[in-house]
Design a protein around this motif. Structure first.
Motif, short mmCIF file in Angstrom:
data_model
loop_
_atom_site.label_atom_id
_atom_site.label_comp_id
_atom_site.label_asym_id
_atom_site.label_seq_id
_atom_site.Cartn_x
_atom_site.Cartn_y
_atom_site.Cartn_z
N GLY A 27 0.79 -1.23 0.00
CA GLY A 27 0.00 0.00 0.00
C GLY A 27 0.82 1.28 0.00
N LEU A 28 2.04 1.25 0.56
CA LEU A 28 2.86 2.46 0.53
C LEU A 28 3.08 2.92 -0.91
N VAL A 31 -0.03 4.63 -2.15
CA VAL A 31 -0.21 5.96 -1.57
C VAL A 31 0.75 6.95 -2.23
N HIS A 175 3.22 4.15 7.90
CA HIS A 175 2.31 3.25 7.18
C HIS A 175 2.24 1.90 7.89
N ASN A 176 3.29 1.58 8.62
CA ASN A 176 3.31 0.30 9.32
C ASN A 176 4.40 0.32 10.38
N VAL A 226 -1.87 6.35 9.06
CA VAL A 226 -2.80 6.28 7.94
C VAL A 226 -4.26 5.96 8.29
N ASN A 259 -6.20 6.84 4.36
CA ASN A 259 -5.76 6.83 2.96
C ASN A 259 -6.94 6.91 2.00
N ARG A 313 -0.23 -9.47 0.82
CA ARG A 313 1.07 -9.99 1.23
C ARG A 313 0.76 -11.08 2.25
N GLN A 317 0.92 -10.26 9.81
CA GLN A 317 -0.02 -9.14 9.99
C GLN A 317 -1.42 -9.44 9.43
N LYS A 318 -1.47 -10.20 8.34
CA LYS A 318 -2.72 -10.31 7.58
C LYS A 318 -3.66 -11.41 8.07
N GLU A 390 -3.93 -3.60 11.11
CA GLU A 390 -4.01 -3.03 9.76
C GLU A 390 -3.98 -1.51 9.86
N PRO A 391 -2.81 -0.91 9.59
CA PRO A 391 -2.71 0.55 9.71
C PRO A 391 -3.82 1.29 8.95
N GLY A 393 -5.06 -0.21 5.24
CA GLY A 393 -5.64 -1.21 4.35
C GLY A 393 -6.26 -0.51 3.16
N LEU A 394 -5.80 -0.91 1.97
CA LEU A 394 -6.39 -0.36 0.75
C LEU A 394 -7.26 -1.41 0.07
#
Ligand code: ADP
Ligand code: GLC
Length: 488
Positions: A27-28, A31, A175-176, A226, A259, A313, A317-318, A390-391, A393-394
């Protein structure tokens, strides 16, 4: 009407190591590839600097973007030698972008192991970004840095023998916070030119190691992250462990700004990577996308079953351990589960094993595949995102744009963007709070049942998501406000 690049506009240099579509990992990259354009439309004079990682200049050429080499090179005095880089200037989507090209950026973008040698390109990049102003005759009012990979820049402005004399304001956007840039201090402290006194527990020292992100947070003029929820979560020990104290201490300069998306790029009505286009008024094309996706997965394209998709990814985290631990229960619902992603071996293996056990229900597309990701967003019915944290998430926002209803954990930016339909006020998806298989299955079963038994309700949920405003407009305004607060 926006004032584009008027002479008194605020000058902001975006300092980023990822830039979609040329060097995106997550996502970075998205963005960095979309926010500058929105800022520019909001009247900020924004430019971007980024390393020309292997393949980036080739992608630039393939995209037909005209690029020129700036006369002056930039340099960084680091590790007792001068590191030069050529500056390649290009207009990317209306934003002036500088790609720094040198042997420092010839290796892997993100090293598997961080140490003095593998961290050095990131420090060099930040110093070269600070030198860019002389090469291009344009001095930013603010350096806007992103994640640990550009966190050395605020550190340099605060503690470097030379740069602390030059002045300059910086923003550190998180972002994370899970990735901090931690490695041995020697010989980094000498090699980087930081003042010897700058390495202590209230700056960048972290249990005897260098922590670039911690340094960036302390040294930056302002810090943002974010989403509003993640901004409060990161101040707690449960969320960021040892860094939570610093984030709590620095909270007066921290804000959470959600975001947005490049809604032109992520548009089911204009997307060239999907077999049929659709929009909120005419959803017919989505059925064709679902068929094409099932075919690609080797499953029956005519099935009525709901298709659950994930594009991610595959890292801790996910929350994908919950997904493969629930494989049997997911298969029992009758739904199909299609996952696109790559990452940690144990997670890839866990999913691959689940796919072997339930070949008619679960499919893993291993790897990073941009066009295929569009087909999953467009062809899916349900988007599963059971993140541990999840900072922002897009992916959940992209899926909603494509009428794919999110099932997401109530955490970080997911909490700020996905709202459960079973709340009295309604919503755009299905959410759960507890981070375990039972929690996830509770939300997923509700989604599958609703899809199977109430087509009208389902369509309304889809439309709710498709009509959400995921543009950058509002957030670009909030960033602009932050820039103005810093320069007044
Ligand atoms: P993160 O930045 O933590 O990876 P986000 O949801 O913010 O998560 O952004 C992920 C971005 O990366 C989205 O644009 C998503 O589509 C993309 N992405 C993730 N994995 C893949 C993959 N395997 N193939 C293609 N795109 C991917
Ligand atoms: C990070 C986060 C993700 C966020 C993205 C862009 O990679 O994991 O939640 O959306 O950055 O800010």
């Amino acid at each position: 009407m926006a004032v584009k690049n008027s002479s008194n506009a605020l000058k902001v240099l975006f300092v980023t190591t990822e830039l979609a579509p040329f060097s995106k990992v997550g996502g970075l990259g998205d963005v960095a590839g979309s926010l500058p354009k929105a800022l520019s439309q909001a009247g900020v004079d924004v430019r971007v600097v980024t390393p020309a990682w292997p393949g980036v200049l080739e992608k630039l050429e393939a995209a037909g973007v005209k690029a020129t080499t700036v006369k002056s090179k930039v340099y960084a005095a680091y590790d007792w030698r001068i590191h030069f880089a050529n500056v390649i200037k290009a207009d990317v989507n209306g934003v002036t972008t500088y790609f720094l090209n040198s042997e420092d950026y010839a290796g892997d973008m993100y090293p598997a192991q961080l140490n003095f040698w593998t961290a050095s390109p990131f420090a060099v990049f930040c110093m070269q970004a600070l030198e860019l102003k002389d090469a291009i005759n344009w001095t930013p009012d603010i350096y806007h840095c992103h994640d640990w990979t550009s966190a050395f820049l605020p550190c340099a402005l605060a503690w470097h023998r030379h740069y602390r004399q030059t002045g300059g304001k910086s923003i550190m956007t998180l972002h994370n916070v899970a990735y901090q840039g931690v490695f041995e201090p020697y010989p980094f402290l000498d090699a980087s030119g930081l003042e010897p006194w700058s390495f202590n527990s209230s700056t960048m020292e972290f249990y005897g190691q260098v922590n670039l992100l911690k340094g960036g947070i302390v040294a930056a003029t302002a810090v943002s992250t974010v989403s509003p929820t993640y901004a409060s979560e990161i101040q707690t020990y449960e969320s960021t462990r040892e860094l939570s104290g610093i984030l709590y201490q620095q909270r007066s300069k921290l804000r959470g700004i959600i975001n947005g998306l490049d809604t032109k790029f992520w548009d089911p009505n204009g997307d060239k990577s999907i077999p049929a286009k659709f929009n909120a008024r005419d959803l017919k094309g989505k059925a064709a996308c679902k068929k094409a996706l099932l075919q690609r997965a080797g499953l029956d394209p005519e099935t009525d079953a709901p298709v659950i998709v994930c594009v991610s990814r595959l890292v801790e985290q996910k929350g994908f351990d919950m997904v493969f631990n629930a494989a049997g229960q997911i298969a029992e619902t009758g739904a199909k589960l299609l996952i696109l992603g790559s990452g940690q071996d144990w997670i890839e293996n866990g999913i691959a094993h689940a796919a072997d056990m339930y070949p008619n229900s679960i499919k893993l597309f291993k790897g990073y595949d941009e066009p295929l990701s569009h087909l999953l967003y467009a062809g899916g019915d349900i988007f599963l995102m059971p993140s541990v944290f999840e900072p922002c998430g897009l992916s959940q926002m992209i899926s909603m744009r494509y009428g794919t209803v999110p099932v997401a954990r109530e955490v970080g930016g997911l909490r700020d963007t996905v709202f459960d339909v079973d709340r009295p006020e309604g919503g755009n998806g299905f959410t759960f709070l507890t981070c375990d298989v039972d929690g996830m299955m509770w939300a997923l079963r509700r989604a599958v049942d609703r899809y199977n038994h109430d087509k009208d309700a389902w369509k309304n949920i889809m439309l709710e998501g498709m009509r959400e405003d995921f543009t950058w407009d509002k957030s670009a305004g909030l960033y602009k406000e932050m820039y103005e607060d810093l320069t007044q």
